[in-house]
Design a protein around this motif. Structure first.
Motif, mmCIF file in Angstrom:
data_model
loop_
_atom_site.group_PDB
_atom_site.id
_atom_site.type_symbol
_atom_site.label_atom_id
_atom_site.label_comp_id
_atom_site.label_asym_id
_atom_site.label_seq_id
_atom_site.Cartn_x
_atom_site.Cartn_y
_atom_site.Cartn_z
ATOM 1 N N LEU A 10 28.175 -47.814 28.946
ATOM 2 C CA LEU A 10 27.379 -47.507 30.139
ATOM 3 C C LEU A 10 26.394 -46.373 29.851
ATOM 4 O O LEU A 10 25.210 -46.460 30.202
ATOM 5 N N LYS A 11 26.878 -45.337 29.198
ATOM 6 C CA LYS A 11 26.042 -44.177 28.886
ATOM 7 C C LYS A 11 24.905 -44.566 27.936
ATOM 8 O O LYS A 11 23.753 -44.197 28.147
ATOM 9 N N GLU A 12 25.237 -45.330 26.893
ATOM 10 C CA GLU A 12 24.230 -45.749 25.916
ATOM 11 C C GLU A 12 23.129 -46.591 26.548
ATOM 12 O O GLU A 12 21.975 -46.527 26.130
ATOM 13 N N LYS A 13 23.482 -47.365 27.555
ATOM 14 C CA LYS A 13 22.515 -48.249 28.216
ATOM 15 C C LYS A 13 21.800 -47.562 29.381
ATOM 16 O O LYS A 13 21.014 -48.177 30.083
ATOM 17 N N GLY A 14 22.115 -46.274 29.600
ATOM 18 C CA GLY A 14 21.410 -45.499 30.608
ATOM 19 C C GLY A 14 21.943 -45.619 32.023
ATOM 20 O O GLY A 14 21.234 -45.288 32.980
ATOM 21 N N TYR A 15 23.173 -46.058 32.181
ATOM 22 C CA TYR A 15 23.768 -46.183 33.512
ATOM 23 C C TYR A 15 24.590 -44.954 33.837
ATOM 24 O O TYR A 15 25.219 -44.358 32.965
ATOM 25 N N LYS A 16 24.587 -44.602 35.123
ATOM 26 C CA LYS A 16 25.313 -43.424 35.587
ATOM 27 C C LYS A 16 26.820 -43.616 35.462
ATOM 28 O O LYS A 16 27.342 -44.705 35.651
ATOM 29 N N HIS A 17 27.473 -42.509 35.159
ATOM 30 C CA HIS A 17 28.926 -42.473 35.136
ATOM 31 C C HIS A 17 29.370 -42.046 36.529
ATOM 32 O O HIS A 17 29.080 -40.937 36.973
ATOM 33 N N THR A 18 30.030 -42.967 37.263
ATOM 34 C CA THR A 18 30.509 -42.640 38.614
ATOM 35 C C THR A 18 32.029 -42.789 38.659
ATOM 36 O O THR A 18 32.618 -43.497 37.840
ATOM 37 N N ASP A 19 32.627 -42.137 39.622
ATOM 38 C CA ASP A 19 34.077 -42.238 39.786
ATOM 39 C C ASP A 19 34.497 -43.674 40.088
ATOM 40 O O ASP A 19 35.504 -44.151 39.582
ATOM 41 N N LYS A 20 33.712 -44.367 40.924
ATOM 42 C CA LYS A 20 34.055 -45.755 41.260
ATOM 43 C C LYS A 20 34.040 -46.641 40.024
ATOM 44 O O LYS A 20 34.961 -47.440 39.812
ATOM 45 N N ARG A 21 33.003 -46.523 39.222
ATOM 46 C CA ARG A 21 32.929 -47.335 37.993
ATOM 47 C C ARG A 21 34.110 -47.024 37.072
ATOM 48 O O ARG A 21 34.730 -47.927 36.523
ATOM 49 N N THR A 22 34.401 -45.754 36.915
ATOM 50 C CA THR A 22 35.522 -45.361 36.060
ATOM 51 C C THR A 22 36.839 -45.917 36.597
ATOM 52 O O THR A 22 37.648 -46.451 35.842
ATOM 53 N N ASP A 23 37.042 -45.816 37.906
ATOM 54 C CA ASP A 23 38.294 -46.305 38.495
ATOM 55 C C ASP A 23 38.410 -47.824 38.399
ATOM 56 O O ASP A 23 39.500 -48.349 38.170
ATOM 57 N N ILE A 24 37.298 -48.536 38.563
ATOM 58 C CA ILE A 24 37.328 -49.992 38.397
ATOM 59 C C ILE A 24 37.702 -50.334 36.964
ATOM 60 O O ILE A 24 38.597 -51.158 36.713
#
Length: 135
Positions: A10-24
């Motif tokens: 996600l980071k390499e592709k420029g997407y934000k790190h969010t709690d929801k994404r992490t929890d999913i």
């Protein structure tokens, strides 16, 4: 794929790190098999009371597009799991617990589709049943 690799992707592709994404993504780390959007909403309802299917599907779609997750359809419902490999393979899928096993052999070599003039651009081969534990 695992949680750390998924977050790096996600980071390499420029997407934000969010709690929801992490929890999913963490749910997939714990599950080791397929999950539906409904499963995800149920498991995260206490942490995110207003978590909508739109948000879940948008993230699942992003994860598939980035190669983090792979998708299949079981009983008319789209199901997801961590992408388990970067090489061509297929799966045995338990219909009870969702556990998957990799099949390295590919039946496409046996099919005469190349002789029919049909251009194959992709395929999917899955075998459904009941794993040893669920039987």
């Amino acid at each position: 794929m695992n949680l750390s690799q998924a977050l790096d992707c996600l980071k390499e592709k420029g997407y934000k790190h969010t709690d929801k994404r992490t929890d999913i993504l963490r749910l997939f780390e714990k599950r080791k098999g397929y999950l539906s959007a409904k499963d995800i909403q149920f498991k995260l309802k206490d942490r995110y009371a207003g978590l909508s299917f739109d948000t879940i599907y948008r993230n699942l779609s992003l994860f598939v597009d980035l190669g983090i997750l792979e998708a299949t359809e079981l009983d008319g419902e789209k199901m997801y799991q961590y992408n388990c490999s970067n090489h061509h393979h297929h799966h045995l899928i338990c219909l009870e617990c969702g556990k998957t096993e990799t099949i390295e052999a590919c039946p496409m070599a046996q099919l005469p589709v190349s002789h029919s003039g049909f251009l194959v651009t992709g395929h999917k081969f899955e075998i459904y049943g009941c794993c040893e534990h669920c039987r």
